[in-house]
Design a protein around this motif. Structure first.
Motif, PDB file in Angstrom:
ATOM      1  N   TYR A 371       0.704  -1.207   0.085  1.00 56.93           N
ATOM      2  CA  TYR A 371       0.049   0.057   0.072  1.00 56.93           C
ATOM      3  C   TYR A 371       0.758   1.262   0.007  1.00 56.93           C
ATOM      4  O   TYR A 371       0.378   2.180  -0.508  1.00 56.93           O
ATOM      5  CB  TYR A 371      -1.042  -0.022   1.310  1.00 56.93           C
ATOM      6  CG  TYR A 371      -2.069   0.945   0.895  1.00 56.93           C
ATOM      7  CD1 TYR A 371      -3.026   0.496  -0.243  1.00 56.93           C
ATOM      8  CD2 TYR A 371      -2.459   1.948   1.577  1.00 56.93           C
ATOM      9  CE1 TYR A 371      -4.064   1.337  -0.423  1.00 56.93           C
ATOM     10  CE2 TYR A 371      -3.536   2.779   1.180  1.00 56.93           C
ATOM     11  CZ  TYR A 371      -4.466   2.573   0.026  1.00 56.93           C
ATOM     12  OH  TYR A 371      -5.323   3.240  -0.367  1.00 56.93           O
ATOM     13  N   ALA A 381      -4.958   7.808  -2.371  1.00 58.09           N
ATOM     14  CA  ALA A 381      -5.053   6.607  -2.008  1.00 58.09           C
ATOM     15  C   ALA A 381      -5.031   6.334  -0.632  1.00 58.09           C
ATOM     16  O   ALA A 381      -5.568   5.584  -0.064  1.00 58.09           O
ATOM     17  CB  ALA A 381      -4.585   5.392  -2.745  1.00 58.09           C
ATOM     18  N   ILE A 382      -4.530   7.478   0.067  1.00 53.56           N
ATOM     19  CA  ILE A 382      -4.343   7.581   1.485  1.00 53.56           C
ATOM     20  C   ILE A 382      -5.782   7.620   2.202  1.00 53.56           C
ATOM     21  O   ILE A 382      -5.723   6.884   3.227  1.00 53.56           O
ATOM     22  CB  ILE A 382      -3.403   8.719   2.007  1.00 53.56           C
ATOM     23  CG1 ILE A 382      -3.404   8.875   3.652  1.00 53.56           C
ATOM     24  CG2 ILE A 382      -4.278  10.079   1.709  1.00 53.56           C
ATOM     25  CD1 ILE A 382      -1.964   7.456   3.869  1.00 53.56           C
ATOM     26  N   THR A 383      -6.802   7.822   1.547  1.00 57.09           N
ATOM     27  CA  THR A 383      -7.919   7.607   2.299  1.00 57.09           C
ATOM     28  C   THR A 383      -8.389   6.410   2.314  1.00 57.09           C
ATOM     29  O   THR A 383      -9.278   6.069   3.118  1.00 57.09           O
ATOM     30  CB  THR A 383      -9.104   8.268   1.131  1.00 57.09           C
ATOM     31  OG1 THR A 383      -8.796   8.426  -0.147  1.00 57.09           O
ATOM     32  CG2 THR A 383      -9.744   9.794   1.881  1.00 57.09           C
ATOM     33  N   LEU A 384      -8.017   5.284   1.427  1.00 62.77           N
ATOM     34  CA  LEU A 384      -8.338   4.030   1.734  1.00 62.77           C
ATOM     35  C   LEU A 384      -7.854   3.106   2.715  1.00 62.77           C
ATOM     36  O   LEU A 384      -7.804   2.139   2.987  1.00 62.77           O
ATOM     37  CB  LEU A 384      -8.473   3.150   0.322  1.00 62.77           C
ATOM     38  CG  LEU A 384      -9.612   3.774  -0.587  1.00 62.77           C
ATOM     39  CD1 LEU A 384      -9.428   3.264  -1.936  1.00 62.77           C
ATOM     40  CD2 LEU A 384     -10.862   3.324  -0.036  1.00 62.77           C
ATOM     41  N   PHE A 385      -6.557   3.832   3.319  1.00 63.41           N
ATOM     42  CA  PHE A 385      -5.845   3.106   4.282  1.00 63.41           C
ATOM     43  C   PHE A 385      -6.658   2.731   5.429  1.00 63.41           C
ATOM     44  O   PHE A 385      -7.794   3.416   5.895  1.00 63.41           O
ATOM     45  CB  PHE A 385      -4.668   4.292   5.009  1.00 63.41           C
ATOM     46  CG  PHE A 385      -3.813   3.468   5.734  1.00 63.41           C
ATOM     47  CD1 PHE A 385      -2.936   2.535   5.047  1.00 63.41           C
ATOM     48  CD2 PHE A 385      -3.460   4.042   6.847  1.00 63.41           C
ATOM     49  CE1 PHE A 385      -1.993   1.914   6.034  1.00 63.41           C
ATOM     50  CE2 PHE A 385      -2.630   3.334   7.919  1.00 63.41           C
ATOM     51  CZ  PHE A 385      -1.821   2.380   7.435  1.00 63.41           C
ATOM     52  N   ARG A 386      -6.281   1.610   5.796  1.00 65.82           N
ATOM     53  CA  ARG A 386      -7.005   0.920   6.889  1.00 65.82           C
ATOM     54  C   ARG A 386      -8.043   0.064   6.560  1.00 65.82           C
ATOM     55  O   ARG A 386      -9.067  -0.259   7.302  1.00 65.82           O
ATOM     56  CB  ARG A 386      -7.038   1.685   7.918  1.00 65.82           C
ATOM     57  CG  ARG A 386      -5.778   1.821   8.886  1.00 65.82           C
ATOM     58  CD  ARG A 386      -6.126   2.476  10.108  1.00 65.82           C
ATOM     59  NE  ARG A 386      -4.804   3.167  10.798  1.00 65.82           N
ATOM     60  CZ  ARG A 386      -3.936   2.367  11.374  1.00 65.82           C
ATOM     61  NH1 ARG A 386      -4.025   1.001  11.530  1.00 65.82           N
ATOM     62  NH2 ARG A 386      -2.817   2.692  11.937  1.00 65.82           N
ATOM     63  N   SER A 387      -8.582   0.215   5.406  1.00 66.88           N
ATOM     64  CA  SER A 387      -9.821  -0.284   4.677  1.00 66.88           C
ATOM     65  C   SER A 387      -9.510  -1.749   4.667  1.00 66.88           C
ATOM     66  O   SER A 387      -8.471  -2.451   4.479  1.00 66.88           O
ATOM     67  CB  SER A 387     -10.115   0.251   3.353  1.00 66.88           C
ATOM     68  OG  SER A 387     -10.956  -0.750   2.718  1.00 66.88           O
ATOM     69  N   PHE A 388     -10.456  -2.539   4.673  1.00 67.17           N
ATOM     70  CA  PHE A 388     -10.331  -4.271   4.714  1.00 67.17           C
ATOM     71  C   PHE A 388      -9.851  -4.622   3.340  1.00 67.17           C
ATOM     72  O   PHE A 388      -8.942  -5.672   3.248  1.00 67.17           O
ATOM     73  CB  PHE A 388     -11.940  -4.821   4.665  1.00 67.17           C
ATOM     74  CG  PHE A 388     -11.941  -5.977   4.869  1.00 67.17           C
ATOM     75  CD1 PHE A 388     -11.108  -6.841   5.779  1.00 67.17           C
ATOM     76  CD2 PHE A 388     -12.614  -6.766   4.029  1.00 67.17           C
ATOM     77  CE1 PHE A 388     -11.113  -8.102   5.929  1.00 67.17           C
ATOM     78  CE2 PHE A 388     -12.760  -8.360   4.094  1.00 67.17           C
ATOM     79  CZ  PHE A 388     -11.840  -9.011   4.917  1.00 67.17           C
ATOM     80  N   VAL A 389     -10.211  -3.942   2.257  1.00 69.33           N
ATOM     81  CA  VAL A 389      -9.315  -4.312   0.996  1.00 69.33           C
ATOM     82  C   VAL A 389      -8.080  -4.088   1.113  1.00 69.33           C
ATOM     83  O   VAL A 389      -7.140  -4.911   0.610  1.00 69.33           O
ATOM     84  CB  VAL A 389     -10.089  -3.500  -0.404  1.00 69.33           C
ATOM     85  CG1 VAL A 389      -9.533  -3.872  -1.408  1.00 69.33           C
ATOM     86  CG2 VAL A 389     -11.489  -3.475  -0.077  1.00 69.33           C
ATOM     87  N   VAL A 390      -7.700  -2.932   1.580  1.00 70.04           N
ATOM     88  CA  VAL A 390      -6.146  -2.576   1.695  1.00 70.04           C
ATOM     89  C   VAL A 390      -5.312  -3.682   2.411  1.00 70.04           C
ATOM     90  O   VAL A 390      -4.342  -4.254   2.143  1.00 70.04           O
ATOM     91  CB  VAL A 390      -5.796  -1.183   2.315  1.00 70.04           C
ATOM     92  CG1 VAL A 390      -4.555  -0.869   2.416  1.00 70.04           C
ATOM     93  CG2 VAL A 390      -6.606  -0.026   1.292  1.00 70.04           C
ATOM     94  N   LEU A 393      -5.215  -6.799   0.463  1.00 73.71           N
ATOM     95  CA  LEU A 393      -4.220  -6.743  -0.522  1.00 73.71           C
ATOM     96  C   LEU A 393      -2.720  -6.781   0.006  1.00 73.71           C
ATOM     97  O   LEU A 393      -1.684  -7.492  -0.407  1.00 73.71           O
ATOM     98  CB  LEU A 393      -4.036  -5.276  -1.047  1.00 73.71           C
ATOM     99  CG  LEU A 393      -5.215  -4.927  -2.170  1.00 73.71           C
ATOM    100  CD1 LEU A 393      -5.124  -3.663  -2.737  1.00 73.71           C
ATOM    101  CD2 LEU A 393      -4.695  -5.833  -3.574  1.00 73.71           C
TER     102      LEU A 393
END
Lengths: 421, 255
Positions: A371, A381-390, A393
């Protein structure tokens, strides 16, 4: 009787010598109520080696040249007011000591480097226990050597709305060498401490906080040592460039927040040692560009956004026994930096095991997460950090590395934090 | 209305699932805090757990509850009680008991081990997520008569919000990388309550990273008190709208 004669002679010579010494070291006391009313008057009377004791009070001093090797002592911090007319003190000779003054109000502007104390092309100067306030370049040492700048307190502009361009460096060394900068505290300047072309200096126990640009900044300055300094809350952290054989020990680089703020920015720094420092709460702990053959060991990287950003043009750097804890990203890079080694560091994100209980993880650790690569390419893409998808991945990539640079790998990650014994 | 809510809570308390949910959360939080001596790290792990578990349990439990409770609801409909009250009372009962379980299971350990603003944000967003996904569950349960279809839809919605949406958003970011995206991304995160909750907590947790690069935009928006109020309002809207739709459908529904 002969030994007695000799004895008397010795005493006589002794008296003579002390008498001469006394005559050589006068003390001139300066106060508006006394015969010697100001410092320039005292300087006219003084001889080399004299002491000028300045009593508490306010003195209008502008562009005062010190042309004799004297000791200037302030009692109760007498104020030397430059009245915005230029420099305050200009040291033109060797062996000058300036101690215990409150120096303020140099001229402003970008025409010249107006200084609180300017020492040009001299040696053996001691600047100690002074306070500086509203001075453009409080301590300015061009082409000066073998001198000491110690325990000064520098506060930049007292005006609000001052920008970085309207203020100067706190302690500015230009083509200087063998200077000891110790125990100073600098705030509200453009750069806290700024070295250009200055070698063999020691910078220790200084505190640079809340400066507009850098806490410490140097260029083309080799073989300097930086020990136990604190650089925090500066506009852009610390940036050092184009130098070699630097030693940085036990410094603290903290709370440098912002898109262009770095705990420590290294550009073309070579053959240096950076050990036992603390990098905490910075957007980027260390940023490295074109750096070679440096050693980083025993540093603590704690709660940074990016602990280490190492560009792919860095080679031959070694990282060992550092602790990486609580950082959002441990290491990020723009490509695949080669020939840098990571060995025996502690990574709190390491999820391996230690079957033989030797304190070293049995499977290697890849500090560059997928990431962090993605964020490097797509900052949003920092907004999606700690998201399940991330997390998915990252886990998948850790299991079968294909995108992250395999050259950045720690073969012997520590299971416990490294503590210097 | 409160009476019905009370009976709903009694009913839920009887069937042990909510109790095991509370114990499950408690075990997870306590083990995370005890295994790691750095509470901030435990908080970040706890946040990942929260973002997955709370919506999942909330939506599945609530949907199943309504289907299992359909006979009781039919009984109540026969009484002189407004239909909307019945559903709202059920909602309050379910969401309330789920929140209670969450408070015991997660909020309590957090306040003990990691008191502070980050922990507070975690607790508040957790409760908000409970209410939101219970609301979505009611919407699913009301819309379809078939139990299997209703639960399937609930699961699908959970999967969409916690995985698919972020995947799509990432694809969008990859595609339009060359354009200034901070505003569109900000806009899109509002359409996913899980993202909203995640970013709200992250504003406190990863503040150092968010200060960099483009993070400043999010900080300026979410980090201010106005942004905070705005986020809370958005989360409230997310809880209210599915519920209103569900009530509207339920009022006219042929049971």
């Amino acid at each position: 009787m002969k030994p007695a004669m000799l004895y008397k002679l010795v005493i006589l010579i002794g008296i003579l010598i002390t008498g001469v010494a006394d005559a050589a070291a006068h003390t001139i006391i300066v106060h508006p109520s006394l015969k010697v009313k100001n410092i320039s008057q005292a300087l006219q009377q003084a001889h080399n080696g004299d002491t000028i004791l300045v009593k508490q009070g306010r003195y209008a001093v502008a562009n005062l040249g010190i042309d004799k090797s004297v000791t200037l002592l302030g009692e109760g911090y007498p104020v030397l007011d430059g009245q915005m007319k230029g420099d305050v003190l200009i040291v033109n000779v060797n062996h000058v000591i300036i101690k215990g003054f409150h120096i303020c109000n140099t001229n402003k502007g970008s025409l010249r480097n107006y200084a609180g104390i300017r020492c040009e092309s001299v040696k053996n100067i001691i600047i100690e226990n002074n306070r500086f306030n509203n001075t453009l370049f409080p301590v300015y040492l061009p082409k000066t050597s073998h001198s000491v700048v110690r325990n000064n307190v520098i506060n930049g502009s007292s005006h609000e709305n001052t920008t970085a361009m309207e203020s100067g460096s706190g302690i500015y060394l230009w083509y200087a060498s063998d200077i000891l900068v110790d125990g100073n505290s600098v705030s509200g300047q453009r750069d806290g401490i700024y070295f250009e072309f200055s070698n063999g200096c020691t910078v220790s126990n200084n505190r640079c906080k809340n400066n507009y640009r850098y806490g410490l900044h140097f260029m083309f300055s080799d073989s300097n040592t930086y020990i136990k300094n604190i650089f925090s809350d500066n506009g852009a952290g610390v940036a050092v460039m184009y130098s070699g054989h630097i030693i940085m020990l036990q410094n603290r680089f903290e709370y440098n927040w912002g898109p262009a703020a770095y705990g420590l920015l290294l550009k073309e720094i070579n053959d240096s040692r950076i050990s036992d420092n603390i990098f905490g709460h910075n957007t980027t702990g260390i940023y490295m560009e074109s750096c070679s053959r440096n050693q980083f060991s025993g540093n603590n990287f704690n709660m940074n956004g990016w602990a280490l950003n190492i560009l792919s043009d860095c080679t031959g750097n070694r990282f060992d026994h550092n602790n990486f804890t609580g950082n959002t990203f441990d290491v990020s890079t723009n490509g695949s930096p080669e020939q840098n080694s990571f060995d025996a560091n502690y990574w709190d994100k390491y999820a391996g095991y230690d079957l033989n209980k030797d304190g070293i993880g049995d499977i290697p650790y890849y500090p560059v997460s997928l990431y962090s690569k993605i964020v490097e390419n797509i900052p949003y893409a920092i907004t999606l950090f700690r998201s399940f998808v991330v997390s998915l991945l990252d886990k998948a990539e850790r299991a079968i590395p294909s995108l992250i640079p395999v050259s950045v790998i720690d073969h012997h990650p520590l299971m416990q934090q490294y503590r210097k014994s | 209305m409160l009476k019905i809510a009370k009976y709903t809570v009694y009913d839920i308390a009887r069937n042990k699932i909510i109790l095991s949910y509370a114990i499950f959360l408690l075990v997870i939080s306590l083990s995370l805090f005890m295994l790691d001596n750095d509470p901030s790290r435990s908080l970040s792990s706890l946040m990942s757990v929260m973002l997955i578990v709370i919506p999942l349990v909330g939506i599945i439990f609530s949907t199943i509850f309504i289907y299992n409770n359909s006979e009781f609801i039919e009984l109540l409909v026969a009484q002189p009680v407004k239909r909307s009250y019945i559903l709202l009372a059920d909602y309050l009962g379910v969401a309330g008991s789920l929140s209670l379980a969450y408070l015991i299971g997660m909020a309590l350990p957090v306040t003990i081990y990691a008191p502070g603003t980050t922990g507070l944000y975690l607790i508040v967003t957790g409760i908000a997520l409970t209410f939101i996904f219970t609301s979505i569950a009611f919407f699913c349960a009301v819309i379809s008569r078939d139990k299997a279809r209703g639960i399937g839809m609930a699961l699908l919605l959970w999967f969409f919000f916690s995985v698919v949406y972020d995947g799509l958003l990432m694809g969008f970011l990859f595609l339009f990388n060359d354009y200034p995206l901070e505003k569109p991304v900000l806009f899109f995160t509002m359409f996913n309550p899980i993202d909203l909750a995640r970013i709200t907590v992250m504003m406190k947790m990863d503040i150092a990273a968010l200060m960099g690069y483009t993070g400043a935009v999010y900080r300026d928006f979410f980090g201010t008190s106005i942004g905070m109020v705005f986020t809370l309002i958005l989360l409230a809207i997310w809880a209210v709208i599915p519920l209103i739709i569900a009530v509207q459908i339920f009022r006219k529904k042929d049971l």
